[in-house]
Structure formats: C-alpha cells, structure tokens
Design an enzyme around this catalytic site. Structure first.
Site, PDB file in Angstrom:
ATOM      1  N   GLY A  69     -17.355 -19.647  -5.654  1.00 34.05           N
ATOM      2  CA  GLY A  69     -18.110 -18.412  -5.778  1.00 34.05           C
ATOM      3  C   GLY A  69     -17.297 -17.151  -5.546  1.00 34.05           C
ATOM      4  O   GLY A  69     -17.435 -16.169  -6.279  1.00 34.05           O
ATOM      5  N   SER A 197     -21.588 -21.612  -7.454  1.00 33.27           N
ATOM      6  CA  SER A 197     -20.647 -22.455  -6.722  1.00 33.27           C
ATOM      7  C   SER A 197     -21.186 -23.865  -6.557  1.00 33.27           C
ATOM      8  O   SER A 197     -22.397 -24.068  -6.388  1.00 33.27           O
ATOM      9  CB  SER A 197     -20.377 -21.841  -5.340  1.00 33.27           C
ATOM     10  OG  SER A 197     -19.456 -22.612  -4.611  1.00 33.27           O
ATOM     11  N   CYS A 323     -17.362 -15.468  12.655  1.00 38.00           N
ATOM     12  CA  CYS A 323     -17.122 -15.046  14.030  1.00 38.00           C
ATOM     13  C   CYS A 323     -16.102 -15.949  14.683  1.00 38.00           C
ATOM     14  O   CYS A 323     -15.785 -17.035  14.199  1.00 38.00           O
ATOM     15  CB  CYS A 323     -18.415 -15.051  14.836  1.00 38.00           C
ATOM     16  SG  CYS A 323     -19.123 -16.696  15.045  1.00 38.00           S
TER      17      CYS A 323
END
Length: 374
Positions: A69, A197, A323
C-alpha cells in the site's frame, strides 16, 4: 493469545498460501521473458490484473502491481503529479492521511508545490464545502483516503469524487483499509487512482497494487524501467500476486457476511463498555464507519500503557499509531478531530478479523475494566 489487531495485518489463509506455493513451483518464469515459461507466467499475471480490476469496476490495464500500500500511494501520486505539474502546482489532501501519503505531501511542499490540508470534524469527516473552497485553477490532484485506519471513519468518497471530477481534478484514494471490507466502485466514485494491499486481506506481505485510470498520463519514476509497463522496477512477484488475487476472491465472496459479523461484534463491545460506565470514549463516526475497527480513548491513561497491559493479559491490540516503549507519539488523527496532545495519546485501536469471536470481545472489555479500576 487473542489477536485484535487485524487492521495492522492479517494472517495468511491456508488456501492463499497453497496458491503461492503452487505458482512458485509451476509459474516460476519471469513474465518479461519471451520463452514459453515466461509467457505462461505473463498469462497468469494478466488474469490476476483483470480479476482485481473487476472487483472494483475498473479497467485491467489500469492495475499496476507493487510491494504494498505505501509504495502504491507514493508511486501513484508521484507519477501523476509529475505528469501534470505543468498544469498547476496545487494539491489537496487531509490532515488524517496514512503516513505514506502525509509525508509524501510534506516532501512535495519542500519541492515547491502548494498543498491544502483539509480539516476534519469531530468524527473524522472532511467538510465538502471546505473541499470546494480549496479548489483553484492550479489544482491538479487531491488524495483523500477512503477510510481512516485509526478510528475507521469512512469518507463520503462518491461526493468527493463527483466534486473533483466536475472540476477536472485527479482523485487519488487510499483504499488499503477498505478493499475487501466494503464495496469499491471506481467508476461510480469517479476515482482516478487508488491503492490496495495484500496483507490486509489475509494475503502475503510485500504485495500490493495501485490503479490509475488508463486515460490519464503518468510519468515513470525511474526512466527506462520495463516491468509493469515502466511503472515500477524489479521482477514481478507472480506467486505473491496470484496469492493476493486469491485472497481478494475469498474476502469478496465473504464481504456481506463479514460486515454483518463485525457490526454485531462492534455493537456488542460498545454496549459492554457503556454498561460498565468506564468513561471510555468511542471515536469515529457512528454510521459511516468500518465495522471491524473500534477506536477507543480512556481519559487519563496513555494508549501505549493500555496496549502493554493488554499484551500482559494475552491480548494484542494497537495504539493506532507507531510508537516506542516510553515514547508514544500523539495520533495525528486524534489531533485533527480536536483532541489535545495528551488526549491524542490516549487512543487505542481494536480491530476484528475472521477468527474473532464474541468471547474475545468480552475478555478485552473485562481487561479494560481492570485497567481503568487500577
């Protein structure tokens, strides 16, 4: 472990893996080769191209296979912008796009393009009036996602496409999260280019595709490339593409059943959360929403802490944004819908898949309850 992070990636299906193995052994030729073994691989490749195009009501010669993607987004937008930059240097996107699109537009800004970043309302929807006002005579392309990957809000793509089409502006749409989950109609939505994707629909990783309307011009990013009609360098991954196409056939055949299932699971989760009166907020739109994605925020508790605690209880969820331990970045989607920096760090994302059952939903709500109480 209970896996509730299907919006991040999905496990490959056995049938899909079987196709990958069979094609790897029996259609191993380079489709660019002129001998018969290469020709057989090319025939299979073209069948896959047509099958994927048909799923979205597009033209087979508009499909270009990629590594996924992100590359599809980057190559499609870059190729179109470079082809039409003589007509204008103004582009439109939103503040909530996937990082592959968002950072590309930041790069295009540094190269001299003017970019308008549309705002969104508290549910994550763009405002159509703002889109209309952003359009000017120098606007050549707009990239607006079909659905947000963090909170699941679905944009009004048909209305967006109509507005852009009436103004002669190229419409690129990131459909990575929606392909196989909800219907996509390229012609009805006036989509000129889109990205999809494989690994989001139980296919192999490292495979994707983009669509570009065959009537549009595009400029190759690497001159003299021969693969995929010059769109992308590198030997084409025929086994991966065949597996991707198989995964698409399966998920499209199950789409309506899955939508019904995920809506029921989502409603069950929201009801349980509300009944416990935990103060957990459900983010996103109530109706225009991907049923398999539930964005939640717990006041006063960072999403990364909730994610790690859930992991300790044997549940895999996500924060909805990349993160690192001890350093969660605020979700740009949450910031865009009006949250403060601290509130934007409270997002967690729970996403369902074909193996998700109601007892898993009940377990995760129990865990969230214990985290809030603690």
């Amino acid at each position: 472990m209970i896996y509730l992070d299907y919006a991040a990636t999905t496990p490959i299906k056995r049938e899909v893996l079987h196709v990958f193995n069979e094609v790897s052994m029996n259609y191993f030729g380079n489709p660019s080769s002129l001998h018969d073994i290469g020709s057989e691989a090319m025939k299979l490749l073209e069948l896959c191209r047509k099958e994927l195009a048909d799923k979205m009501n597009g033209e087979s010669d508009g499909i270009y296979f990629t590594s996924g993607g992100s590359e599809s987004n980057i190559l499609a937008i870059r190729s179109l912008v470079d082809a039409y930059k003589d007509k204008g240097h103004h582009l439109i996107t939103t503040a909530t796009e996937h990082s592959s699109v968002f950072h590309l537009f930041k790069q295009l800004e540094s190269e001299g393009f003017s970019v308008t970043y549309l705002s969104v309302d508290e549910y994550g929807h763009i405002r159509l009036d703002e889109l209309k006002k952003a359009i000017n005579q120098r606007t050549i392309l707009a990239s607006i996602q079909h659905s947000n990957s963090e909170i699941g809000t679905i944009q009004p793509v048909e209305e967006i496409g109509r507005i852009l089409n009436e103004n002669g502006i190229i419409f690129h749409c990131d459909c990575v999260q929606t392909f196989g989950k909800v219907p996509i109609n390229i012609k009805k939505y006036h989509i000129d280019s889109l990205s999809i994707s494989s690994h989001k629909i139980y296919g192999p990783k490292g495979v994707g595709a983009c669509y570009i309307n065959p009537t549009l011009l595009w400029k190759a990013q690497l001159p003299d490339t021969t693969h995929e009609n010059g769109f992308r360098p590198g030997t084409v991954n025929v086994p991966g593409i065949a597996a991707f196409t198989t995964a698409a056939q399966i998920i499209y055949s199950e789409m309506q059943e899955n939508i019904k299932k995920y809506r029921a699971l989502r409603n069950r989760m929201i009801t349980l959360i509300q009944d416990l009166n935990l103060g957990i907020m459900v983010e996103g739109h109530g109706d225009e929403q991907l049923p398999h994605i539930v964005g939640l925020s717990i006041p006063g508790i960072q999403g990364q802490y909730v994610m790690l605690e859930c992991n300790r209880y044997g549940i895999a969820i996500s924060t909805g944004s990349a993160c690192q331990v001890g350093q969660q970045k605020p979700s740009k989607t949450m910031m865009a819908i009006g949250k403060s920096t601290d509130e934007a760090k409270q997002l967690i994302r729970i996403s369902f898949g074909d193996q998700t059952v109601e007892s898993e939903i009940e377990k995760v709500v129990d865990v969230l309850h214990s985290i809030v109480k603690k």
